[in-house]
Design a protein around this motif. Structure first.
Motif, PDB file in Angstrom:
ATOM      1  N   PRO A   1      14.967   2.295  10.313  1.00 10.21           N
ATOM      2  CA  PRO A   1      14.722   3.646   9.810  1.00 10.21           C
ATOM      3  C   PRO A   1      13.286   3.904   9.357  1.00 10.21           C
ATOM      4  O   PRO A   1      12.671   4.897   9.754  1.00 10.21           O
ATOM      5  CB  PRO A   1      15.700   3.767   8.632  1.00 10.21           C
ATOM      6  CG  PRO A   1      16.776   2.795   8.930  1.00 10.21           C
ATOM      7  CD  PRO A   1      16.098   1.654   9.617  1.00 10.21           C
ATOM      8  N   TYR A   2      12.749   3.039   8.530  1.00 11.05           N
ATOM      9  CA  TYR A   2      11.412   3.290   7.980  1.00 11.05           C
ATOM     10  C   TYR A   2      10.308   3.083   9.011  1.00 11.05           C
ATOM     11  O   TYR A   2       9.339   3.843   9.047  1.00 11.05           O
ATOM     12  CB  TYR A   2      11.178   2.444   6.722  1.00 11.05           C
ATOM     13  CG  TYR A   2      11.794   3.079   5.494  1.00 11.05           C
ATOM     14  CD1 TYR A   2      11.065   3.931   4.683  1.00 11.05           C
ATOM     15  CD2 TYR A   2      13.133   2.847   5.176  1.00 11.05           C
ATOM     16  CE1 TYR A   2      11.639   4.535   3.574  1.00 11.05           C
ATOM     17  CE2 TYR A   2      13.724   3.454   4.077  1.00 11.05           C
ATOM     18  CZ  TYR A   2      12.964   4.298   3.276  1.00 11.05           C
ATOM     19  OH  TYR A   2      13.544   4.908   2.191  1.00 11.05           O
TER      20      TYR A   2
ATOM     21  N   ALA B   1       4.935  11.462   0.232  1.00  9.62           N
ATOM     22  CA  ALA B   1       3.930  10.584  -0.379  1.00  9.62           C
ATOM     23  C   ALA B   1       2.565  10.753   0.268  1.00  9.62           C
ATOM     24  O   ALA B   1       1.541  10.512  -0.371  1.00  9.62           O
ATOM     25  CB  ALA B   1       4.378   9.134  -0.284  1.00  9.62           C
ATOM     26  N   CYS B   2       2.568  11.189   1.541  1.00  9.54           N
ATOM     27  CA  CYS B   2       1.305  11.318   2.283  1.00  9.54           C
ATOM     28  C   CYS B   2       0.773  12.754   2.305  1.00  9.54           C
ATOM     29  O   CYS B   2      -0.113  13.081   3.095  1.00  9.54           O
ATOM     30  CB  CYS B   2       1.479  10.778   3.693  1.00  9.54           C
ATOM     31  SG  CYS B   2       1.781   8.991   3.725  1.00  9.54           S
TER      32      CYS B   2
ATOM     33  N   LEU C   1       4.554   0.403   4.594  1.00  2.82           N
ATOM     34  CA  LEU C   1       5.832   0.419   3.881  1.00  2.82           C
ATOM     35  C   LEU C   1       5.810  -0.499   2.659  1.00  2.82           C
ATOM     36  O   LEU C   1       6.310  -0.131   1.592  1.00  2.82           O
ATOM     37  CB  LEU C   1       6.962   0.021   4.828  1.00  2.82           C
ATOM     38  CG  LEU C   1       7.130   0.925   6.063  1.00  2.82           C
ATOM     39  CD1 LEU C   1       8.317   0.475   6.888  1.00  2.82           C
ATOM     40  CD2 LEU C   1       7.262   2.380   5.669  1.00  2.82           C
ATOM     41  N   LEU C   2       5.238  -1.684   2.811  1.00  2.00           N
ATOM     42  CA  LEU C   2       5.162  -2.601   1.667  1.00  2.00           C
ATOM     43  C   LEU C   2       4.301  -2.002   0.560  1.00  2.00           C
ATOM     44  O   LEU C   2       4.602  -2.162  -0.627  1.00  2.00           O
ATOM     45  CB  LEU C   2       4.628  -3.964   2.113  1.00  2.00           C
ATOM     46  CG  LEU C   2       5.603  -4.767   3.001  1.00  2.00           C
ATOM     47  CD1 LEU C   2       4.909  -5.970   3.624  1.00  2.00           C
ATOM     48  CD2 LEU C   2       6.831  -5.208   2.206  1.00  2.00           C
ATOM     49  N   ASP C   3       3.235  -1.271   0.930  1.00  2.00           N
ATOM     50  CA  ASP C   3       2.418  -0.559  -0.062  1.00  2.00           C
ATOM     51  C   ASP C   3       3.255   0.500  -0.782  1.00  2.00           C
ATOM     52  O   ASP C   3       3.133   0.685  -1.994  1.00  2.00           O
ATOM     53  CB  ASP C   3       1.212   0.115   0.606  1.00  2.00           C
ATOM     54  CG  ASP C   3       0.102  -0.873   0.930  1.00  2.00           C
ATOM     55  OD1 ASP C   3       0.178  -2.028   0.461  1.00  2.00           O
ATOM     56  OD2 ASP C   3      -0.835  -0.490   1.655  1.00  2.00           O
ATOM     57  N   GLY C   4       4.102   1.212  -0.013  1.00  3.04           N
ATOM     58  CA  GLY C   4       4.951   2.251  -0.593  1.00  3.04           C
ATOM     59  C   GLY C   4       5.967   1.692  -1.569  1.00  3.04           C
ATOM     60  O   GLY C   4       6.257   2.299  -2.611  1.00  3.04           O
TER      61      GLY C   4
ATOM     62  N   TRP D   1       7.179   4.734  -4.525  1.00  4.89           N
ATOM     63  CA  TRP D   1       7.747   5.939  -3.905  1.00  4.89           C
ATOM     64  C   TRP D   1       8.703   5.623  -2.757  1.00  4.89           C
ATOM     65  O   TRP D   1       9.482   6.479  -2.351  1.00  4.89           O
ATOM     66  CB  TRP D   1       6.649   6.896  -3.430  1.00  4.89           C
ATOM     67  CG  TRP D   1       5.642   6.361  -2.450  1.00  4.89           C
ATOM     68  CD1 TRP D   1       4.356   5.974  -2.732  1.00  4.89           C
ATOM     69  CD2 TRP D   1       5.803   6.180  -1.039  1.00  4.89           C
ATOM     70  NE1 TRP D   1       3.724   5.546  -1.593  1.00  4.89           N
ATOM     71  CE2 TRP D   1       4.583   5.674  -0.540  1.00  4.89           C
ATOM     72  CE3 TRP D   1       6.846   6.405  -0.146  1.00  4.89           C
ATOM     73  CZ2 TRP D   1       4.387   5.376   0.812  1.00  4.89           C
ATOM     74  CZ3 TRP D   1       6.662   6.106   1.206  1.00  4.89           C
ATOM     75  CH2 TRP D   1       5.446   5.602   1.663  1.00  4.89           C
ATOM     76  N   LEU D   2       8.664   4.412  -2.236  1.00  6.75           N
ATOM     77  CA  LEU D   2       9.562   4.043  -1.140  1.00  6.75           C
ATOM     78  C   LEU D   2      10.789   3.334  -1.721  1.00  6.75           C
ATOM     79  O   LEU D   2      10.698   2.198  -2.188  1.00  6.75           O
ATOM     80  CB  LEU D   2       8.837   3.149  -0.135  1.00  6.75           C
ATOM     81  CG  LEU D   2       9.521   2.984   1.233  1.00  6.75           C
ATOM     82  CD1 LEU D   2       8.524   2.472   2.268  1.00  6.75           C
ATOM     83  CD2 LEU D   2      10.723   2.061   1.177  1.00  6.75           C
TER      84      LEU D   2
END
Length: 331
Positions: free
Chosen positions: A134-135, A173-174, A288-291, A296-297
């Motif tokens: 999904p991500y 988030a972006c 994604l790991l940053d999010g 926020w993720l």
């Protein structure tokens, strides 16, 4: 996949023929696979269920695995062992995957080391099983193929499902204006809590008009489309100049008028995570790991099923009235 010489057995779902959900057979005498070089063995705690797995199982998908096979790619769990040349992981590491070699609907799964990523402590295994397809798909659709930019607007069709919620969280988030559709009041509330500025009920006969009012006078820049065989014709009417429809999901054919793309120089772009390059996958993983680190993720887990109920899971993911997060199998 090389099989253990010992009689170490596990439970796993096996498919011996293509067909309906009833062809999913849970067996308790499947040999635990052994990782080859550049592979890892994962003790599976949870495995995500994706719509594409139902298409593959039915035999209608372009890619057909050799029978018999075990479905499943989005595994989360703990490293049980590593093959030769694997240095990034060790026994005991918490991980999630994007792909498996042996199949994820099982107590143990072998995966290529370069498709495995560390699972941060902030997320549990259920959430870890909701990350992979999904991500990565949502990020690819928005940025690698859709060229989304802060300040643009995005409409996520079917926003309450796994890919949809991922797209809402990432887009918000972006810096994009995020609109989402869902089929239930509950679904609409879920997407509003996960990044959407506005939600629309796609069962409302006038919902297209409501979206047009909301995006007037220009229209929407990007549409993330989960059901293009139903929505694509209407999508073309909603686009802004140079807008693009990202086709993430489709369950059949549809007739459109290509002139609708000419009047706005709009684009219809297919999205396939299977075609991502190594560099593109790495870019997705880092974003994604940053999010997750930033907070926020947060994957939303919906329906949960034990391995024994896998046929029901496959039935529900296609036939249920409204998604609300990622469907997972728990082991």
């Amino acid at each position: 996949v090389a099989m253990a010489a010992t009689s170490r057995m596990m439970r796993a779902v096996r498919v011996f023929e293509f067909g309906g959900p009833e062809v999913l057979k849970l067996q308790s005498d499947v040999l635990v696979p052994i990782p080859k070089e550049n592979q890892v063995l994962i003790k599976v705690h949870a495995c995500g269920v994706n719509p594409v797995e139902t298409y593959i199982r039915s035999g209608t998908y372009a890619r057909k695995p050799a029978l018999p096979y075990t479905p499943g790619s989005d595994v989360s769990g703990v490293i049980e062992g590593v093959g030769e040349h694997v240095t990034a992981f060790k026994k005991g590491d918490r991980v999630f995957t994007l792909e498996t070699v042996s199949g994820g609907y099982a107590e143990y799964a072998v995966a290529p080391a370069n498709r495995v990523f560390p699972l941060p402590d902030k997320l549990d295994f259920r959430q870890g099983a909701a990350l992979g397809v999904p991500y990565f798909t949502a990020y690819r659709a928005l940025f690698q193929k859709g060229c989304a930019k802060a300040g643009e607007s995005v409409l996520v069709h079917g926003a309450s499902g796994g890919v949809g919620l991922a797209a809402c969280q990432i887009a918000r988030a972006c810096g994009l204006k995020v609109l989402g559709t869902a089929g239930t009041e509950e679904g609409m509330n879920v997407i509003l809590r996960n990044g959407a500025h506005q939600a629309f009920n796609h069962r409302d006969p006038n919902y297209i008009e409501r979206i047009k009012e909301c995006t007037a006078p220009g229209g929407v820049d990007i549409i993330i489309e989960m059901l293009s065989n139903v929505n694509l014709d209407a999508d073309l009417q909603l686009l802004a100049h140079a807008g693009r429809v990202m086709v993430v999901g489709c369950r059949g054919r549809i007739e459109i008028n290509p002139r609708d793309t000419m009047s706005k120089e709009s684009s219809i772009i297919g999205v396939s995570l299977f075609l991502a390059t190594e560099e593109e996958r790495h870019e997705c993983a880092m974003a994604l790991l940053d999010g997750i680190e930033a907070g926020w993720l947060k994957p939303i887990v919906g329906s949960e099923y034990p391995l024994e109920k896998v046929a029901k899971a496959h039935e529900d993911i296609i036939c249920s009235s409204g998604a609300r997060g990622k469907m997972v199998l728990l082991l």
